[in-house]
Write an enzyme that holds these catalytic residues in place. Structure first.
Site, PDB file in Angstrom:
ATOM      1  N   ASP A   1       0.754  -1.045  -0.220  1.00  0.00           N
ATOM      2  CA  ASP A   1       0.100  -0.179   0.039  1.00  0.00           C
ATOM      3  C   ASP A   1       0.766   1.222  -0.075  1.00  0.00           C
ATOM      4  OD1 ASP A   1      -2.280   1.317   0.219  1.00  0.00           O
ATOM      5  OD2 ASP A   1      -1.739   1.879   2.605  1.00  0.00           O
TER       6      ASP A   1
ATOM      7  N   THR B   1      -3.142   5.333  -3.709  1.00  0.00           N
ATOM      8  CA  THR B   1      -1.935   5.736  -3.175  1.00  0.00           C
ATOM      9  C   THR B   1      -0.711   5.742  -3.827  1.00  0.00           C
ATOM     10  OG1 THR B   1      -1.994   4.272  -1.618  1.00  0.00           O
ATOM     11  CG2 THR B   1      -2.920   6.091  -0.754  1.00  0.00           C
ATOM     12  N   THR B   2      -0.636   4.535  -4.445  1.00  0.00           N
ATOM     13  CA  THR B   2       0.706   4.450  -5.125  1.00  0.00           C
ATOM     14  C   THR B   2       0.702   5.304  -6.404  1.00  0.00           C
ATOM     15  OG1 THR B   2       0.664   2.011  -4.333  1.00  0.00           O
ATOM     16  CG2 THR B   2       2.558   2.478  -5.801  1.00  0.00           C
TER      17      THR B   2
ATOM     18  N   ASP C   1      -8.518  -0.494   1.903  1.00  0.00           N
ATOM     19  CA  ASP C   1      -8.588  -0.090   0.688  1.00  0.00           C
ATOM     20  C   ASP C   1      -9.783  -0.245  -0.195  1.00  0.00           C
ATOM     21  OD1 ASP C   1      -6.312   1.174   1.709  1.00  0.00           O
ATOM     22  OD2 ASP C   1      -5.014   0.396   0.029  1.00  0.00           O
TER      23      ASP C   1
END
Lengths: 539, 526
Positions: free
Chosen positions: A71, A104-105, A402
């Site tokens: 994550d 988020t990446t 997520d």
């Protein structure tokens, strides 16, 4: 480094920045380039985590604890980055996490790619402000284009198959893809259980995640109720209560303790005896009150005195003590009970109801948990995560969070774009095309923006072991030739490039947020032309 | 050029380096505990520099979890292995070495695949398929004899013997297996091992150890009180018997002259006397308290003919309440609500040189006591660990009665199943599956190596036997030959399944990593 000083009318220098020798300073293009370098380095670290075949990172904390994660937000926040620009990227990924919960990446990789492109433009002598203006225009175009290529996916409480597919896309890159369907289903079920469909809102407070090592990932389950990591206060209390009427207390089973500072002096035998009587009566009164209101189980936020504990047992009142604050609230919501702060306020209508409350024991170490099921209010749910080791349980929890965020986003706004970087490629084409009509220098910046968008499919292809340039040019040409915007990178090597057929969806708001936030950050970094760092004292 | 991103002291390992350091770390841990595997495995001495642990920080052990717990490791992958071994210990109780060794062997195989430039995710895909087919094979091979009481007991004994045979108690494994099975069967399906008490006393021989059906409390009976009681009625309590403090917050005795003080003191004594009388009025003759009993109430109890035992630890009273069927009481105002415990005899017994209290002929016979005797403390500690492992495994078997066969039989079975499945899988994943099968075959190889046998020869023979359809063929490490292990070397199905799943999960987790970022260690102030 050029010293910052100026001279007075006699030519004597005077210093503007105090204690200059203790400060490091970079200015102008040099500063901007140093920033870009730092941002690129950070983006390169998480770049390999992108996509369903991305890899994980091990992070070792200063105390030697290990986190293994895929994550982006988790990796970034645990890296302990010292560089200022690096920290901005950490914030960037964190705000995506707080706002959207997923992607988020991707956002960090995009920001890194934008900065890399900006560097090239700087080398050509284009002013940073012009670059950021161009990026701004391009971003607007891309976001507008996203709206155009987005599809509305229908869902209802009974037809959740599309939500399920989106959850699967989010889980695809995580280690839990071992039990892909199961986890996606858990995420969808959990969100739908607590979602307020009229207000289109989901309260994450109602979803609790408990992890316990042991078993395997496939043993993870969704409990429609609450799990409390506690046991009954007395070893001989019954381990299961049916038709539980639960009294939820936030006052301890202990003698009264006024909050104001006080002193109680015993000066005679009579007083001593009276006090003893008072104490005994206090305990009995507490238990009596609980019993009288009809409760058959007690959950208390505080501890019990030994005597009170024994009294509870004698009066056949199973009790749970030291229930944490959030759990107390959750318990109250789930059982429709009221949290009672004083014994005097107890009454039968303030009790909560649950079908069963039972203590479950795991493994050989005699650890147990209390499971509250069939609650009056089915809204509160708990996901109970199992896994072979601590790191995998933690990672599974993060991944589920997520996926739940993705489902939540779709409930808020059910428009999706296609994954596998199909949306990025399509936007890149659109921006590139629009750039040709811009007559100013911004044209270059816009082309760069389009190239930066291409970095996402390239990273995806690279991580999946495909030739990145070849794959990108193939998909791009197909998109233009066939006019289908849902063509993307076929990461799993299934031979199908249409993401619509592969059911790879991302929520529109997630993608839009990525574009907006990343562009905003890049503009901010481009605007900085002077950094003054206080060096740590040499002591 | 690269920018300084992290704090000073932080390190980053990427791609090949990260993978290499992970795999090397994992293999190192596997190799460390490998030699303890199996009935002919060796023990390890752990010497702690700080003097913790046993008497002088010296621990001799064969238990994987104990070994790994005691070594401070700095490698991230190694820590993952230590963690799975700990989970295995908590979840099943035994197989702590096997799980580490298997994970390390899987990674050793994976390393070779990585050298052939196969994408880690492809390897993982293959491993997942392999795990699934191995698991299916294991489930198919598992049998349950829970309906046949005699055979069931035989199975339990065999499992206990298998577990104990790799431990220090191997010489007396038949005796201890009987003890463990008897103890676990008393629990009647509960997995609460707290009910089985283990008392260690140095001196005597290992074979002098015995299982006591009653309950032994490591406490002395108060002075001047009866030593032996028949038809005991026991009150188990947790209440202050020194002075009964006023618990109302802030209360404090304040007197102006000594006469008043004397009166208060008298009132305190009266209160204690009243409490003792209340307790005595319950009609009990044994009183066991978790907290201290002062001399004054002790004397009162002696006068009333009640045996009073003070300062029994928390586990002690819980167990006692459990075996005598009483409740732990802390208030004595409502005599009809207090449930008393009962047992036939309470007597003082002498084990070694210590006096203890034995509660015999107890009402609820769930609890029992294992008394361990041995010459040295290290031996006792290791014996306790072994007994604990055996009890833990047995208690889990009672819950999940399926069994599989040991001696490398199950591993070979799984390995063959994976090999067969690999033939039907197209693409690179089948190479990974074959590697997984090789890793599984390493287990019997290590068993044979540890026994000093020709492993290559034996394992090949074993493999051939399985291909011929002799699905219960395994290694007899004492005779050094391939034999039918059905009924001879038995293991819990749950244990084997957990070993397989944990090990492959951990291996997968480690393989997925391509970057290790180590933050600067926290500065310690001296």
């Amino acid at each position: 480094m050029s010293a910052v000083y100026t001279t007075d009318e006699y030519g004597r220098p005077f210093i503007i920045v105090r204690e200059q020798d203790k400060k490091a300073r970079t200015t102008g293009i040099e500063a901007t380039k140093a920033h870009i370098m730092a941002a690129k380095t950070v983006a390169n670290i998480v770049r390999t985590s992108l996509g369903p075949r991305g890899l994980d990172k091990i992070l070792i904390s200063p105390d030697g604890d290990i986190t293994i994660s895929n994550d982006g937000a988790t990796i970034m926040s645990q890296m302990a980055i010292e560089n200022q620009i690096g920290r901005l990227l950490v914030e960037l990924s964190k705000s995506q996490d707080d706002e959207i919960g997923d992607g988020t990446t991707g956002i960090v990789v995009l920001a890194g790619a934008l900065l890399e492109e900006a560097e090239e433009l700087l080398d050509r002598g284009i002013h940073p402000i012009r670059i950021s203006d161009g990026f701004e225009q391009a971003c607007k175009l891309a976001v507008a284009h996203l709206d155009k290529v987005s599809d509305v996916i229908p869902w209802s409480k009974d037809n959740t198959s599309d939500l399920f597919k989106c959850a699967k896309t989010s889980l695809g890159s995580k280690i839990v893809n071992k039990c892909h369907d199961q986890f996606a289903q858990i995420a969808v079920d959990a969100i739908l259980a607590v979602a307020d469909l009229e207000r289109k809102d989901v309260d994450f407070e109602l979803i609790k995640m408990e992890g316990k090592v042991g078993g395997e990932l496939a043993d993870t389950e969704l409990v429609r109720g609450v799990i409390i990591d506690k046991d009954f206060s007395h070893p001989q209390m019954p381990k299961e209560v049916k038709d539980a009427k639960i009294a939820i207390l936030t006052c301890p089973f202990e003698p009264p303790k006024p909050k104001t500072k006080h002193k109680l002096d015993i000066t005679s035998v009579k007083e001593f005896e009276e006090l003893q009587k008072f104490e005994r009566d206090a305990f009995e009164g507490m238990v009596r009150r609980v019993k009288e209101c009809g409760a058959n189980i007690v959950a208390c936020q505080w501890g019990f005195d030994d005597e009170a504990n024994s009294l509870l047992l004698q009066h056949k009142l199973p009790a749970i003590r030291w229930v944490g604050g959030p759990e107390v609230e959750l318990l109250a919501i789930a059982t429709n009970g009221r949290i009672v702060p004083r014994f005097e306020d107890l009454s039968s209508e303030k009790l909560g109801y649950a079908g069963t409350i039972r203590e479950v024991t795991y493994g050989t170490t005699n650890e147990s948990m209390i499971v509250v099921e069939d609650c009056a209010n089915s809204k509160a749910v708990t996901v109970f995560v199992r896994g072979g080791n601590k790191m995998i349980v933690d990672e599974a929890k993060r991944s589920l969070h997520d996926a739940m965020c993705v489902v939540r986003n779709l409930i808020v706004d059910n428009r999706v774009v296609y994954g596998g970087a199909a949306a990025e490629i399509s936007c890149s084409i659109a921006v590139d095309k629009a750039a040709d009509q811009v007559s100013s220098i911004e044209q270059y910046a816009m082309r760069s923006f389009a190239r930066a968008l291409d970095a996402i499919p390239m990273a995806l292809a690279e991580n999946s072991g495909l030739p990145p340039i070849e794959t990108l040019s193939f998909v791009k040409s197909q998109q233009i030739k066939q006019g289908i915007t849902s063509l993307g990178v076929d990461c799993m090597d299934t031979g199908i490039h249409d993401m619509k057929e592969q059911f790879v969806f991302d929520p529109l708001i997630s993608k839009r947020q990525q574009f907006l936030l990343a562009t905003q950050l890049v503009k901010m970094i481009l605007k900085i032309d002077d950094v003054i760092v206080h060096r740590a004292d040499e002591e | 050029m690269s920018a300084q991103l992290f704090n000073e002291g932080a390190t980053q390992e990427r791609a090949e380096n990260a993978r290499l350091s992970n795999i090397i770390g994992a293999i190192a841990v596997g190799d460390l505990v490998k030699s303890t595997l199996g009935p002919k495995g060796m023990d390890k001495i752990l010497q702690s520099t700080s003097g913790r642990g046993g008497d002088d920080g010296l621990v001799v052990t064969n238990d994987g979890a104990t070994i790994l717990k005691s070594i401070p490791l700095d490698n991230a992958a190694a820590k993952v292995l230590v963690n799975i071994s700990k989970v295995q210990d908590d979840e099943v109780g035994d197989g702590t070495t096997s799980v580490c060794v298997l994970a390390a062997e899987i990674l050793r195989q994976a390393e070779q695949l990585l050298d052939q430039r196969i994408h880690p995710q492809t390897i993982i895909d293959g491993f997942r398929l392999a795990t699934a087919s191995a698991r299916a094979a294991l489930e198919q091979a598992a049998v349950s004899h829970v309906d046949d009481e005699k055979q069931w007991r035989e199975d339990l004994l065999s499992i206990a013997r298998t577990t104990l045979s790799s431990k220090v108690l191997a010489a007396d494994k038949h005796q201890f297996a009987e003890m463990c099975v008897d103890a676990v069967l008393r629990l009647k399906g509960s997995t609460n091992l707290d009910r089985i008490q283990i008392i260690k006393k140095a001196g005597g021989k290992v074979s002098d150890s015995y299982l006591s059906d009653g309950f032994i409390l490591n406490k002395k009976i108060g002075v001047n009180q009866p030593r032996v009681l028949k038809g005991a009625r026991v009150l188990v309590a947790n209440t202050p018997m020194d002075t009964d403090k006023v618990k109302v917050f802030g209360a404090k005795v304040k007197v102006s002259d000594p006469a008043q003080l004397a009166e208060i003191e008298r009132a305190e004594r009266e209160k204690m006397r009243a409490k003792v009388q209340k307790i005595a009025a319950l009609g009990i003759n044994v009183f066991v308290n978790r907290q201290l009993i002062y001399n004054w109430p002790e004397q009162l109890f002696a006068d009333a003919g009640i045996m009073a035992i003070e300062h029994a630890d928390f586990d002690g009273i819980e167990r006692l309440a459990l075996v005598t069927g009483g409740e732990i009481a802390s208030s004595f105002d409502a005599p009809d609500l207090i449930k008393l415990g009962a047992c036939d005899t309470v007597e003082e017994v002498i084990i070694g040189e210590d006096r203890m209290v034995k509660f015999g002929g107890v009402a609820a016979g769930q609890a029992c006591t294992v008394v361990l005797r041995s010459g040295t403390n290290q031996m006792l500690d290791e014996a306790e660990r072994s007994i604990h492992d055996a009890l833990a495994v047995l208690s889990q078997v009672v819950g999940e009665p399926r069994i599989v066969y040991g001696g490398g039989c199950s591993e070979m079975l799984m390995s063959n199943a994976v090999d067969e499945a690999a033939k039907t899988v197209p693409g690179k994943r089948s190479i990974a599956m074959e590697a997984f099968a090789r890793a599984l075959r390493q287990m019997p190889t290590i068993l044979a190596d540890n026994a000093g046998l020709d492993s290559a020869d034996l394992v090949a023979k074993l493999r051939a036997a399985h291909y011929e359809g002799r699905q219960t063929a395994g290694l007899d490490l004492f005779a050094g030959d391939v034999v039918d292990v059905a009924g001879r070397v038995t293991e819990s199905f749950k244990l084997k399944r957990q070993v397989l799943l944990s090990a492959s999960e951990a291996a997968e987790m480690i393989l997925r990593v391509d970057d290790i970022i180590r933050c600067a260690p926290r500065q310690r102030r001296n």
